[in-house]
Enzyme design. Sequence first.
Site, PDB file in Angstrom:
ATOM      1  N   ARG A  58       0.897  -1.295  -0.078  1.00  0.00           N
ATOM      2  CA  ARG A  58      -0.052   0.036   0.018  1.00  0.00           C
ATOM      3  C   ARG A  58       0.811   1.250  -0.073  1.00  0.00           C
ATOM      4  NH1 ARG A  58      -2.831  -3.313   3.223  1.00  0.00           N
ATOM      5  NH2 ARG A  58      -2.117  -2.682   5.155  1.00  0.00           N
ATOM      6  N   GLU A  95       2.397  -5.467  13.541  1.00  0.00           N
ATOM      7  CA  GLU A  95       1.142  -5.393  14.541  1.00  0.00           C
ATOM      8  C   GLU A  95       0.749  -6.716  14.304  1.00  0.00           C
ATOM      9  OE1 GLU A  95      -1.819  -2.811  13.270  1.00  0.00           O
ATOM     10  OE2 GLU A  95      -3.046  -3.034  15.333  1.00  0.00           O
TER      11      GLU A  95
END
Length: 170
Positions: A58, A95
């Site tokens: 992204r 994460e």
Amino acid sequence: MSLTDFIRDIPDFPKPGIMFKDITPLLANPAAFQDSVRQLAGHYAATPIDAIAAAEARGFLFAAPLALEMKLPLVPLRKPGKLPHKTVSAKYDLEYGSAELQMHEDGIIKGQRVLLLDDVLATGGTMKAGCSLIEHVGGIVVGCAFLLELSFLKGRERLTGYDVFSLVTY
Ligand code: AMP
């Protein structure tokens, strides 16, 4: 127009407990997408920069139009095994998992001033790895830019010492 209108929350993706910030509504709106790129370009208009580097996937979506808008070279940071020439690597924690980034060893020349860009600042692991790659080849990180920042994950703390900028903070 607010950028937050084009960022969608998807709960429990890709794992339970993760609130995923989906930027596809922003990509689907040319005016909002262009506005986000222009805001980033505007922020760095007075900063001497030699190149923009960004991690797949992204990060590329914003780095490519930003590089064109700022008329700067674009250096891709990729997952292992994707770049054809000699590479340097950095491993990092995410994460939700762990990963590795690679860059062509000649992607950045010693002394070049580099702006790093990604869509989301979460734990800061991806950006920290990007900074390591740039510095490994002698580049200077002049900024770490993001479309949005999840401040509760304290990615900024992991990037202490770097100039961190995000268009939107949650
Ligand atoms: P981190 O390395 O933890 O800062 O994670 C940043 C990278 O993971 C970015 O490239 C994001 O694309 C992606 N990411 C991590 N957490 C999220 C989230 N909650 N929503 C959307 N993307 C995320």
